[in-house]
Design an enzyme around this catalytic site. Structure first.
Site, PDB file in Angstrom:
ATOM      1  N   LYS A  53      -7.021  -8.676   1.400  1.00 30.52           N
ATOM      2  CA  LYS A  53      -6.880  -8.202   0.017  1.00 30.52           C
ATOM      3  C   LYS A  53      -6.196  -9.262  -0.844  1.00 30.52           C
ATOM      4  O   LYS A  53      -6.588  -9.504  -1.992  1.00 30.52           O
ATOM      5  CB  LYS A  53      -6.115  -6.870  -0.010  1.00 30.52           C
ATOM      6  CG  LYS A  53      -6.974  -5.718   0.495  1.00 30.52           C
ATOM      7  CD  LYS A  53      -6.200  -4.440   0.788  1.00 30.52           C
ATOM      8  CE  LYS A  53      -7.164  -3.423   1.402  1.00 30.52           C
ATOM      9  NZ  LYS A  53      -6.509  -2.189   1.866  1.00 30.52           N
ATOM     10  N   GLN A  97      -0.570  -0.079   1.948  1.00 31.22           N
ATOM     11  CA  GLN A  97      -1.553  -0.024   3.026  1.00 31.22           C
ATOM     12  C   GLN A  97      -1.275   1.179   3.940  1.00 31.22           C
ATOM     13  O   GLN A  97      -0.149   1.369   4.394  1.00 31.22           O
ATOM     14  CB  GLN A  97      -1.506  -1.337   3.835  1.00 31.22           C
ATOM     15  CG  GLN A  97      -2.538  -1.424   4.930  1.00 31.22           C
ATOM     16  CD  GLN A  97      -3.974  -1.506   4.384  1.00 31.22           C
ATOM     17  OE1 GLN A  97      -4.241  -2.175   3.402  1.00 31.22           O
ATOM     18  NE2 GLN A  97      -4.884  -0.787   5.035  1.00 31.22           N
ATOM     19  N   ASP A 120      -5.813   1.729  -5.677  1.00 30.20           N
ATOM     20  CA  ASP A 120      -6.560   2.295  -4.549  1.00 30.20           C
ATOM     21  C   ASP A 120      -7.247   3.605  -4.961  1.00 30.20           C
ATOM     22  O   ASP A 120      -8.151   4.078  -4.284  1.00 30.20           O
ATOM     23  CB  ASP A 120      -5.608   2.588  -3.376  1.00 30.20           C
ATOM     24  CG  ASP A 120      -5.959   1.805  -2.127  1.00 30.20           C
ATOM     25  OD1 ASP A 120      -7.048   1.194  -2.088  1.00 30.20           O
ATOM     26  OD2 ASP A 120      -5.148   1.804  -1.184  1.00 30.20           O
TER      27      ASP A 120
END
Ligand code: NAP
Length: 284
Positions: A53, A97, A120
């Site tokens: 990422k 995460q 996200d």
């Protein structure tokens, strides 16, 4: 019939190019868009994902920081750090995460992220915005699937029947909402759905997001249908494969996404889209 491939790698490259252009435009106005990724613990897969990422972001000119914390970090400390990032105007996107270590409440942690930095798209505010058709952040995987449909000229799904297999909060449900917003008639299936094939055979578009091999086989697909395979599994030889029996289904479908090289790269690319969008919104 042999289905045409929807090439996720090629499309993701195009999306990254578009993001790079938007990043350059913001930088020209003196704004450096920035993503902060938080990793708690040592989960090997999470280490790979978070590194990717950051690398993807940097490749497009987005600033990115990976903050790593030990697995025994307290939830209170993590919430304090998120609060500081929420208040930092130089940070436009925050991604925690998952999975988090078992002593942490993932829901509480995600809810602590400011919705305008929730790149996200997992915050309840983002899910709610999607539900009522307001601007918010869309979860990257279903957002990428929609881009794949768009890439083959399918944008307005009026008159189309889409079947989504799977109803998770991060893939199946938001996928169904996005298809609905694009005017499809949507059926959502799950482990309790009887005779899955009877439903998928009616579908113009099937999205498989289950996590089990061969959930969708050739006899379950209408000739010419579009098949999007979100699943990530391992075959007997240990190779990455999806939920769809690719070899069989490609002989029936009109379009199909491969695994690897399909939804995976698009998921990664859409995080960059959400991050630049976050930076653009706050600097308008
Ligand atoms: P999940 O939370 O485990 O959800 C799986 C869904 O599949 C559940 O709704 C479950 O039904 C349903 N299901 C299980 N067995 C089924 C069956 N035999 N028939 C019909 N439905 C069935 O998984 P997820 O997080 O959504 O992920 C799904 C897959 O996508 C996984 O392989 C994951 O690794 C992959 N994935 C890929 C990407 C990517 O970037 N490519 C991103 C995210 C996820 P119930 O609700 O009834 O249990």
């Amino acid at each position: 019939m042999t289905a045409q491939l929807i090439d996720g790698n090629a499309l993701a490259q195009q999306v990254r190019g578009e993001v790079a252009g938007r990043v350059a435009a913001l930088k020209a106005r003196g704004v450096q868009p920035h993503l902060t990724v938080i990793l708690v613990g040592e989960d090997p897969a999470s280490q790979v994902y978070t590194r990717s990422k950051v690398a993807d972001s940097e490749q497009t000119g987005l600033g990115a920081t990976l903050e790593r914390y030990p697995a025994d970090m307290t939830q209170a400390d993590l919430l304090d750090r998120i609060a500081a990032l929420n208040a930092d105007p130089a940070v436009h996107g925050i991604l925690v995460q998952l999975p988090l270590p078992p002593h942490m409440d993932s829901h509480a942690v995600i809810e602590a992220i400011a919705p305008h930095k929730d790149v996200d798209g997992f915050h309840v505010a983002s899910a709610g915005a999607l539900m009522v058709g307001q601007p918010g952040f869309r979860p990257c995987t279903p957002y990428g699937c929609m881009k794949m449909l768009e890439s083959i000229g399918i944008k307005d799904l009026k008159g189309k029947h889409a079947v989504v297999i799977g109803r998770s909060n991060i893939v199946g449900k938001p996928m169904a909402m996005m298809l609905l917003a694009a005017n499809a008639t949507v059926t959502v299936c799950h482990s309790g759905t009887p005779d899955l094939g009877a439903l998928t055979r009616q579908a113009d578009i099937v999205v498989a997001a289950v996590g089990k091999r061969n959930v969708l086989t050739a006899d379950m697909v209408k000739p010419g249908a579009v098949v999007i395979d979100v699943g990530m599994n391992r075959d007997d030889a240990g190779k990455l494969c999806g939920d769809v029996d690719f070899a069989g289904v490609k002989e029936v479908a009109g379009w199909i996404t491969p695994v690897p090289g399909g939804v995976g790269p698009m998921t990664r690319a859409m995080l960059l889209v959400n991050t630049i969008e976050a930076a653009e919104r706050t600097s308008r």
